[in-house]
Design an enzyme around this catalytic site. Structure first.
Site, PDB file in Angstrom:
ATOM      1  N   GLU A 104       0.818  -1.203   0.000  1.00  0.00           N
ATOM      2  CA  GLU A 104       0.000   0.000   0.000  1.00  0.00           C
ATOM      3  C   GLU A 104       0.858   1.261   0.000  1.00  0.00           C
ATOM      4  O   GLU A 104       1.963   1.300   0.546  1.00  0.00           O
ATOM      5  CB  GLU A 104      -0.941  -0.007   1.214  1.00  0.00           C
ATOM      6  CG  GLU A 104      -1.937  -1.151   1.117  1.00  0.00           C
ATOM      7  CD  GLU A 104      -3.023  -1.134   2.178  1.00  0.00           C
ATOM      8  OE1 GLU A 104      -4.138  -1.554   1.854  1.00  0.00           O
ATOM      9  OE2 GLU A 104      -2.773  -0.722   3.327  1.00  0.00           O
ATOM     10  N   CYS A 130       3.591   8.506   0.989  1.00  0.00           N
ATOM     11  CA  CYS A 130       4.156   7.552   1.951  1.00  0.00           C
ATOM     12  C   CYS A 130       4.329   6.211   1.241  1.00  0.00           C
ATOM     13  O   CYS A 130       3.368   5.607   0.767  1.00  0.00           O
ATOM     14  CB  CYS A 130       3.194   7.440   3.135  1.00  0.00           C
ATOM     15  SG  CYS A 130       3.729   6.258   4.372  1.00  0.00           S
ATOM     16  N   CYS A 142       6.579  -6.950   7.040  1.00  0.00           N
ATOM     17  CA  CYS A 142       7.736  -6.472   7.811  1.00  0.00           C
ATOM     18  C   CYS A 142       8.187  -7.584   8.744  1.00  0.00           C
ATOM     19  O   CYS A 142       7.358  -8.330   9.259  1.00  0.00           O
ATOM     20  CB  CYS A 142       7.353  -5.231   8.625  1.00  0.00           C
ATOM     21  SG  CYS A 142       8.768  -4.405   9.382  1.00  0.00           S
ATOM     22  N   CYS A 202       7.324  -5.019  15.826  1.00  0.00           N
ATOM     23  CA  CYS A 202       6.877  -3.923  16.690  1.00  0.00           C
ATOM     24  C   CYS A 202       5.441  -4.211  17.116  1.00  0.00           C
ATOM     25  O   CYS A 202       4.574  -4.464  16.280  1.00  0.00           O
ATOM     26  CB  CYS A 202       6.983  -2.583  15.970  1.00  0.00           C
ATOM     27  SG  CYS A 202       8.665  -2.211  15.443  1.00  0.00           S
ATOM     28  N   CYS A 207       2.092  -2.250  15.741  1.00  0.00           N
ATOM     29  CA  CYS A 207       1.964  -1.984  14.305  1.00  0.00           C
ATOM     30  C   CYS A 207       1.253  -3.142  13.608  1.00  0.00           C
ATOM     31  O   CYS A 207       1.640  -4.304  13.774  1.00  0.00           O
ATOM     32  CB  CYS A 207       3.351  -1.787  13.699  1.00  0.00           C
ATOM     33  SG  CYS A 207       3.295  -1.456  11.929  1.00  0.00           S
ATOM     34  N   CYS A 244      -0.912   5.838  10.013  1.00  0.00           N
ATOM     35  CA  CYS A 244       0.335   5.166  10.422  1.00  0.00           C
ATOM     36  C   CYS A 244       0.033   3.830  11.090  1.00  0.00           C
ATOM     37  O   CYS A 244      -0.805   3.757  11.978  1.00  0.00           O
ATOM     38  CB  CYS A 244       1.096   5.994  11.452  1.00  0.00           C
ATOM     39  SG  CYS A 244       1.462   7.643  10.945  1.00  0.00           S
TER      40      CYS A 244
HETATM   41  N1  SAH Z   1       9.828   0.560   9.784  1.00  0.00           N
HETATM   42  C1  SAH Z   1       9.991   1.988   9.676  1.00  0.00           C
HETATM   43  C2  SAH Z   1       9.025   2.585   8.692  1.00  0.00           C
HETATM   44  C3  SAH Z   1       7.559   2.537   9.117  1.00  0.00           C
HETATM   45  S1  SAH Z   1       7.125   4.146   9.458  1.00  0.00           S
HETATM   46  C4  SAH Z   1       9.896   2.608  11.054  1.00  0.00           C
HETATM   47  O1  SAH Z   1       9.656   1.871  12.015  1.00  0.00           O
HETATM   48  O2  SAH Z   1      10.140   3.794  11.198  1.00  0.00           O
HETATM   49  C5  SAH Z   1       5.580   4.018  10.182  1.00  0.00           C
HETATM   50  C6  SAH Z   1       5.485   4.809  11.469  1.00  0.00           C
HETATM   51  O3  SAH Z   1       4.208   4.576  12.065  1.00  0.00           O
HETATM   52  C7  SAH Z   1       6.519   4.351  12.471  1.00  0.00           C
HETATM   53  O4  SAH Z   1       6.956   5.425  13.267  1.00  0.00           O
HETATM   54  C8  SAH Z   1       5.702   3.392  13.296  1.00  0.00           C
HETATM   55  O5  SAH Z   1       6.295   3.139  14.523  1.00  0.00           O
HETATM   56  C9  SAH Z   1       4.390   4.107  13.388  1.00  0.00           C
HETATM   57  N2  SAH Z   1       3.286   3.231  13.748  1.00  0.00           N
HETATM   58  C10 SAH Z   1       3.230   1.894  13.607  1.00  0.00           C
HETATM   59  N3  SAH Z   1       2.053   1.433  14.071  1.00  0.00           N
HETATM   60  C11 SAH Z   1       1.356   2.495  14.486  1.00  0.00           C
HETATM   61  C12 SAH Z   1       0.052   2.650  15.023  1.00  0.00           C
HETATM   62  N4  SAH Z   1      -0.754   1.618  15.205  1.00  0.00           N
HETATM   63  N5  SAH Z   1      -0.351   3.907  15.339  1.00  0.00           N
HETATM   64  C13 SAH Z   1       0.452   4.954  15.115  1.00  0.00           C
HETATM   65  N6  SAH Z   1       1.682   4.870  14.595  1.00  0.00           N
HETATM   66  C14 SAH Z   1       2.140   3.645  14.294  1.00  0.00           C
END
Ligand code: SAH
Length: 364
Positions: A91, A104, A111, A115, A118, A338
């Site tokens: 996406e 984006c 992935c 985390c 996420c 995000c």
């Molecule tokens: N793997 C990279 C790129 C992904 S960026 C990274 O970790 O930076 C996506 C961003 O959204 C990251 O900062 C991630 O931590 C954040 N994110 C992931 N899940 C989320 C959620 N459920 N709510 C808000 N932000 C989230």
């Protein structure tokens, strides 16, 4: 197998042209056709000799990911699903704002980092995207969006913040970013191209040498105990190493600060003490904080901090001397916010097994 020309940076395309006995400057012409004009076929390339076009037709392709769907949010955010073979989908999201438009982009199918907050992580991991599949997202978005009434492109900024960990797919991401920055392609400025990472420390040093762009780091915790729990990668690269790497990066960065992303998780990382701890942690490092309200998904096990708590947290960081913004949630009605990007991943890590009863894999 035919060669996909979208995978090549300009120097690599020039080398390829030399290998097939063609002049170097032809490579630049073709490169511009691909990326400036969004050519879909060699027959579109009207100022290239017919014989060369036929030769390219025989040995090469212009292979962009297949566009499966486009969703438009009530706030103007758009999300595209792109098929990248074997039923895998990624996406890409466009976020229009006053005076700028941010795309984006995803870097992997799924992935491999786990985390906890996420939803992409829940899907597991299938494979890295190649450079053409990464650039192909920008190629498509430009095509779908067209230009504004003044004839300007709508995408002014790109963030590597979609599905995947960009530094875990290092070479392809670097090539894709070089194409995005090339003035014979998308001509983005290094300051308007941001890579976001959960903190692959060794590769941050490489990035500084190979392709220094604006840097965002998914910090999300003020101490190792909390970060170990929500970002398992922290066990490999703890906070002191991450902060030191950020300091080294700044010496090469096109911006004089690092952006720390901080997802606000109720009772996990959002207490007043955590804010004070962050101020100490970041001391001596030029940085800004971007607080992200947690975007929920089924059975995440987390809740977002309340607005009043987010604002309190922001105030403490601001009083500590740090510019601190709260990220506006965009496109949540189409699951484009995000951490909500899921596409469709044929998981190779068996991680989906663990979650399959909880997370419906969405058909788009
Ligand atoms: N793997 C990279 C790129 C992904 S960026 C990274 O970790 O930076 C996506 C961003 O959204 C990251 O900062 C991630 O931590 C954040 N994110 C992931 N899940 C989320 C959620 N459920 N709510 C808000 N932000 C989230």
């Amino acid at each position: 197998m035919k060669i996909n020309l979208l995978n090549f940076t300009l120097p690599k395309l020039e080398k390829f042209f030399e290998e097939i006995g063609e002049k170097k400057f032809r490579a630049k012409q073709v490169f511009r056709w691909l990326h400036v004009y969004g050519a879909e076929n060699f027959s579109d390339m009207t100022d290239i000799a017919k014989t060369l076009r036929a030769k390219l037709e025989d040995i090469a392709t212009i292979d962009v990911p297949h566009l499966v769907s486009e969703q438009i949010s009530s706030d103007g955010t758009r999300k595209w699903a792109l098929e990248v073979g074997n039923g895998n989908k990624i996406e890409t999201v466009f976020i229009p704002e006053d005076g700028r438009g941010t795309l984006c982009i995803s870097s992997q199918v799924g992935c491999a980092l786990e985390c906890q907050f996420c939803s992409t992580a829940r899907q597991g991991f299938n494979r890295n995207l190649d450079a053409g599949e990464i650039v192909g997202q920008l190629w498509w978005a430009n095509k779908r969006l067209g230009k504004d009434p003044k004839g300007e492109k709508l995408i002014t900024n790109v963030v590597m913040m979609g599905m995947g960990e960009p530094l875990a797919n290092y070479e392809n991401v670097i090539d894709a970013m070089r194409i995005m920055l090339d003035d014979n392609a998308y001509n983005l400025s290094k300051r308007k191209l941001t890579l976001s990472t959960s903190g692959v420390v060794t590769r941050l040093d490489w990035l500084g040498d190979d392709c220094p762009v604006a840097l965002a780091v998914s910090l999300h915790a003020s101490n190792d105990e909390v970060r170990d729990r929500i970002i398992p990668l922290n066990k490999k690269y703890p906070l002191n190493e991450l902060i030191a790497a950020c300091k080294r990066y700044l010496a090469k960065s096109p911006k004089n600060y690092v952006t720390f992303e901080y997802v606000m998780l109720k009772d996990v990382n959002d207490h007043v003490e955590h804010a004070h701890e962050l101020i100490k942690l970041a001391r001596g490092l030029e940085c800004k904080f971007n607080l992200i309200p947690f975007n929920p998904f089924p059975n995440s096990g987390f809740e977002s901090s309340s607005w009043s708590q987010i604002l309190r947290f922001q105030k403490i960081l601001q009083n500590g001397g740090y510019i601190t913004t709260v990220r506006k949630t965009r496109g949540d009605d189409i699951d484009a916010a995000c951490g909500q990007l899921v596409g469709k991943v044929h998981d190779k890590t068996k991680r989906q097994e663990k979650w399959k009863n909880y997370i419906p894999v969405k058909e788009v």
